[in-house]
Design a protein around this motif. Sequence first.
Motif, PDB file in Angstrom:
ATOM      1  N   ILE A 338       0.839  -1.210   0.000  1.00 55.70           N
ATOM      2  CA  ILE A 338       0.000   0.000   0.000  1.00 55.70           C
ATOM      3  C   ILE A 338       0.870   1.254   0.000  1.00 55.70           C
ATOM      4  N   ALA A 339       1.882   1.250   0.886  1.00 54.81           N
ATOM      5  CA  ALA A 339       2.777   2.401   0.931  1.00 54.81           C
ATOM      6  C   ALA A 339       3.524   2.564  -0.387  1.00 54.81           C
ATOM      7  N   GLY A 340       3.970   1.438  -0.985  1.00 54.81           N
ATOM      8  CA  GLY A 340       4.695   1.502  -2.244  1.00 54.81           C
ATOM      9  C   GLY A 340       3.866   2.084  -3.363  1.00 54.81           C
ATOM     10  N   GLN A 341       2.570   1.771  -3.389  1.00 56.70           N
ATOM     11  CA  GLN A 341       1.725   2.285  -4.466  1.00 56.70           C
ATOM     12  C   GLN A 341       1.650   3.812  -4.427  1.00 56.70           C
ATOM     13  N   PHE A 342       1.424   4.365  -3.236  1.00 55.28           N
ATOM     14  CA  PHE A 342       1.314   5.822  -3.137  1.00 55.28           C
ATOM     15  C   PHE A 342       2.679   6.503  -3.307  1.00 55.28           C
ATOM     16  N   LEU A 343       3.748   5.831  -2.864  1.00 52.43           N
ATOM     17  CA  LEU A 343       5.082   6.397  -3.092  1.00 52.43           C
ATOM     18  C   LEU A 343       5.396   6.452  -4.577  1.00 52.43           C
ATOM     19  N   VAL A 344       5.033   5.415  -5.312  1.00 45.31           N
ATOM     20  CA  VAL A 344       5.284   5.410  -6.749  1.00 45.31           C
ATOM     21  C   VAL A 344       4.461   6.489  -7.436  1.00 45.31           C
ATOM     22  N   GLU A 345       3.224   6.694  -6.979  1.00 44.49           N
ATOM     23  CA  GLU A 345       2.403   7.754  -7.581  1.00 44.49           C
ATOM     24  C   GLU A 345       3.051   9.126  -7.386  1.00 44.49           C
TER      25      GLU A 345
END
Length: 416
Positions: A338-345
């Motif tokens: 979950i954290a990775g998805q928003f960091l990538v965005e």
Amino acid sequence: MRIRAGRAGRAARARGIGRPWMDSRDLWTEALAGVLARPMRSALTTLGTVLGITTLVITIGVSATAGNQIVGRFDALTATSVTVVVPASADAVPIVDWSGVDAVRRLAGVDSVAAIADSTDTASVQVRANDVVAPGDVSGQTMAVVAGSPALPAAVRGRMTAGRFFDDGNIARHDRVAVLGDQAARLLGITSVQDSPAVFLKGQAYTVIGILGEAEREQQLSTAVILPPTTAEEQVGLGVVTRVLINTALGAAQQVAHQAPIALAPGSEDALAVTAPPDPAKARKGVQGDVNGLFLVLGLVSLVVGAIGIANVTLVTVMERIGEIGLRRALGASRRQIAGQFLVESTTIGLLGGVIGAALGMVVVVAVSAVRDWTPVLDVRLALGAPVAGAVVGLLAGLYPSLRASRMEPVDALRA
């Protein structure tokens, strides 16, 4: 219900659903979909990073270009000027005579050279434009009287605005002629030399044959009366050279500064004081460093503003997608995913802003240079590093929102 959700998650992970739920390609796909889901908001968020990176590139590029121009002008003016100061001699024989400038003129790299004689006794002399003293009128102006060699206009980088400078013939004949600085001529009311005007100092008349103006060196000559050396020695006691002004070719100043004292006073060169310009390379580095440091702070401030915009919009996005986050967590997505998805965005937004900002910044630097007739100075490392800087800004800006999203419990998120 929290216990059931936890058991469901563990059961899903046991069946192989948990970790493979999102590989790297899926992560980038989901992040890109999140960015494109709200194109207007993403565009406005990216605009903040674009402005920050553009400002950073423009300030560094323009400052480097301006610094190069400043140093170029320094090289053309100051870095080619050498001054030799001649101290007073205790003996009757002066350390440097007027013919010594000929030896300096023969040195390699010397463009022009002239000698000047002045003293405290002639620093304030009453000079009048006529010999008639009328009651109530000002009797004259207080001016400095100096002596100079014929090449003085070239040595001070000046030009004659009227008439001519005295030559070797005037010096050999001991002619009582004078050249006025432009301010001195204005104070005395002399604007032309066609009628051979005269000035009077210490009871003697001197024919004004020229007016010297726009001197870049020795600007105090603008308010002085300049006499030939022989005439100055006979009439006002100015017979000893006090300064030698040398103009050199670019890059020859250090060598000429070392050789000039030997040419002027062989055997007594240590008694002369030489003022030479600093190394142009060091001056260039110092000027560019100061200008870059000043504008770099302004660019970083703009970049911080863009980072705050990304963090704010990413946090709002997290709040709007609480239900989606809860559903993904319930299906087995880990906190890291979950954290990775928003960091990538957020990193994607920063990267796009960095690429666009670097391109716009380079275009503006070239345009400004073209308008100012400058040579643009573009650092390839800046063009390649700007997108990376944008990505790093996006990554840092998305840290807090992504951590907040990853800490949400599936049940609480679904209930919200």
